[in-house]
Write a protein that holds these residues in place. Structure first.
Motif, PDB file in Angstrom:
ATOM      1  N   LEU A  90       5.038  10.051  -1.086  1.00  0.00           N
ATOM      2  CA  LEU A  90       3.931  10.069  -0.129  1.00  0.00           C
ATOM      3  C   LEU A  90       2.597  10.388  -0.812  1.00  0.00           C
ATOM      4  N   ARG A  91       2.645  11.105  -1.921  1.00  0.00           N
ATOM      5  CA  ARG A  91       1.404  11.462  -2.616  1.00  0.00           C
ATOM      6  C   ARG A  91       0.934  10.402  -3.607  1.00  0.00           C
ATOM      7  N   LEU A  92       1.768   9.386  -3.833  1.00  0.00           N
ATOM      8  CA  LEU A  92       1.351   8.300  -4.716  1.00  0.00           C
ATOM      9  C   LEU A  92       0.340   7.403  -3.994  1.00  0.00           C
TER      10      LEU A  92
ATOM     11  N   GLY B  26       0.808  -1.209   0.000  1.00  0.00           N
ATOM     12  CA  GLY B  26       0.000   0.000   0.000  1.00  0.00           C
ATOM     13  C   GLY B  26       0.846   1.266   0.000  1.00  0.00           C
ATOM     14  N   SER B  27       0.199   2.385   0.259  1.00  0.00           N
ATOM     15  CA  SER B  27       0.847   3.694   0.188  1.00  0.00           C
ATOM     16  C   SER B  27       1.868   3.886   1.306  1.00  0.00           C
ATOM     17  N   PHE B  28       2.872   4.698   1.022  1.00  0.00           N
ATOM     18  CA  PHE B  28       3.854   5.075   2.028  1.00  0.00           C
ATOM     19  C   PHE B  28       3.284   6.184   2.909  1.00  0.00           C
ATOM     20  N   ARG B  29       3.686   6.185   4.169  1.00  0.00           N
ATOM     21  CA  ARG B  29       3.213   7.174   5.137  1.00  0.00           C
ATOM     22  C   ARG B  29       4.378   7.985   5.669  1.00  0.00           C
ATOM     23  N   ALA B  30       4.094   9.211   6.092  1.00  0.00           N
ATOM     24  CA  ALA B  30       5.138  10.046   6.684  1.00  0.00           C
ATOM     25  C   ALA B  30       5.683   9.366   7.937  1.00  0.00           C
ATOM     26  N   PRO B  31       6.994   9.419   8.165  1.00  0.00           N
ATOM     27  CA  PRO B  31       7.591   8.706   9.293  1.00  0.00           C
ATOM     28  C   PRO B  31       7.358   9.351  10.650  1.00  0.00           C
ATOM     29  N   VAL B  32       6.981  10.620  10.676  1.00  0.00           N
ATOM     30  CA  VAL B  32       6.732  11.320  11.938  1.00  0.00           C
ATOM     31  C   VAL B  32       5.490  12.199  11.811  1.00  0.00           C
ATOM     32  N   LEU B  33       4.901  12.509  12.944  1.00  0.00           N
ATOM     33  CA  LEU B  33       3.808  13.476  12.991  1.00  0.00           C
ATOM     34  C   LEU B  33       4.422  14.850  13.227  1.00  0.00           C
TER      35      LEU B  33
ATOM     36  N   GLY C  16      16.975  14.515   0.596  1.00  0.00           N
ATOM     37  CA  GLY C  16      15.907  13.984   1.434  1.00  0.00           C
ATOM     38  C   GLY C  16      14.944  15.077   1.835  1.00  0.00           C
ATOM     39  N   MET C  17      13.956  14.703   2.639  1.00  0.00           N
ATOM     40  CA  MET C  17      12.977  15.643   3.171  1.00  0.00           C
ATOM     41  C   MET C  17      13.227  15.795   4.667  1.00  0.00           C
ATOM     42  N   ASP C  18      13.260  17.030   5.142  1.00  0.00           N
ATOM     43  CA  ASP C  18      13.428  17.286   6.566  1.00  0.00           C
ATOM     44  C   ASP C  18      12.068  17.521   7.223  1.00  0.00           C
ATOM     45  N   PHE C  19      11.894  16.929   8.402  1.00  0.00           N
ATOM     46  CA  PHE C  19      10.693  17.149   9.200  1.00  0.00           C
ATOM     47  C   PHE C  19      11.094  17.901  10.469  1.00  0.00           C
TER      48      PHE C  19
ATOM     49  N   ARG D  52       8.474   6.354  12.836  1.00  0.00           N
ATOM     50  CA  ARG D  52       7.861   5.074  12.494  1.00  0.00           C
ATOM     51  C   ARG D  52       8.219   4.660  11.063  1.00  0.00           C
ATOM     52  N   ALA D  53       8.097   3.360  10.813  1.00  0.00           N
ATOM     53  CA  ALA D  53       8.362   2.827   9.476  1.00  0.00           C
ATOM     54  C   ALA D  53       7.298   3.340   8.516  1.00  0.00           C
ATOM     55  N   SER D  54       7.732   3.902   7.395  1.00  0.00           N
ATOM     56  CA  SER D  54       6.796   4.459   6.419  1.00  0.00           C
ATOM     57  C   SER D  54       6.091   3.377   5.618  1.00  0.00           C
TER      58      SER D  54
END
Length: 293
Positions: A285-287, A160-167, A190-193, A202-204
């Motif tokens: 993440l948008r896929l 399934g879809s990938f999710r962001a690793p942090v809130l 990469g992307m910085d949060f 968490r695992a994406s």
């Protein structure tokens, strides 16, 4: 917008049909890339709908693409490196039919430039001009990363879809040309949060942990193999809670965010790598991949 183009498995069969060469005139096939506009740094979902296919061999930008099968649909996650060349490219696709010879579905793909900004950061001098002892550590780290990326699972481990690793709020830092202490050091891959120290990471998506240890630049780092050459890389943990060889599912705790390695403050750096190419995590993440199980 990307997800709306790929909301259900039924969409796989709605793409424009491409007639086969005369020797396979009865075979109708369709090839689709999502996102449809391909940019440098873009992950791409490639879907081929073709009946009676026994196998598919494919290559793009000098990289072999591995497809997996769902019914009469063949699927791959690939992409264009953030530093990849723009302009026309050839996506080579050869389908081996169960009742005949090969079917050529190769396509010309235009790669468009992506526009990224330049940013300036100040870090400890040892991270810009490391000394001899630091150079030894960096070289050892490079060997560890080569081993981590050397062997990917021969099947997709993601579901399934990938999710962001942090809130936490992400930044638009992917692709930024980074100046460290006034010197151009690299392109940010990469992307910085904006994750305060101690934020749960968490695992994406599901996969296998292939590296979980401290590195010089990355700090405490976790790399997950999602199969078929696709990896996610999380950096700067204050605490790692997984071990190498561990299987993880989407949402499993990997550790806590922090400020280890080359950083200016607490945050999570999250990268997506496919066959050595670094891809835009935000676009992954948008896929919408929920139809693929």
């Amino acid at each position: 917008m990307i997800g709306s183009r790929f909301v259900a498995l039924a969409c796989f069969f709605a793409f424009t049909a491409i007639s086969a060469p005369p020797q396979h005139a009865a075979v109708k096939s369709a090839v689709s890339l999502t996102p449809a506009v391909v940019e440098a740094g873009s992950p791409e979902l490639i879907v081929i709908s073709t009946p009676n296919a026994k196998s598919i061999s494919s290559e793009w930008l000098g990289k072999k693409i591995e497809f997996f099968q769902r019914g009469e649909t063949w699927i791959a996650l690939a992409g264009v490196d953030v530093e990849g060349a723009v302009g026309p490219s050839t996506l080579q696709i050869s389908v081996q039919l169960a009742n005949g010879g090969p079917l050529d579905l190769s396509q010309t793909i235009e790669i468009h430039p992506a526009h990224y900004r330049t940013g300036a950061l100040t870090v400890q001098p040892k991270f810009v001009e490391p000394g001899p002892e630091e150079q030894k550590v960096i070289a050892a780290d490079a060997d560890l990363k080569v081993k981590a990326f050397a062997t990917s699972a021969p099947e997709p481990l993601w579901h399934g879809s990938f999710r962001a690793p942090v809130l936490a709020q992400p930044t638009d830092s992917f692709g930024t040309r980074r100046m460290f202490n006034g010197k151009l050091a690299s392109i940010h891959k990469g992307m910085d949060f904006r994750a305060p120290k101690g934020t749960v990471v968490r695992a994406s998506n599901s996969g296998v942990v292939v590296l979980a240890r401290p590195l010089y630049y990355e700090g405490n780092c976790v790399i997950i193999d999602h199969g078929l050459g696709l990896y996610t890389v999380s950096m700067h943990f204050s605490q790692i809670d997984v071990h190498e060889g561990q299987q993880v599912a989407t949402g499993d705790k990997l550790g806590l965010s922090g400020a280890t390695g080359r950083v200016t403050g607490p945050h999570l750096h999250w990268a997506v790598r496919w066959e050595g190419a670094y891809l835009d995590p935000g676009k992954l993440l948008r896929l919408n991949l929920d139809a693929i199980r």
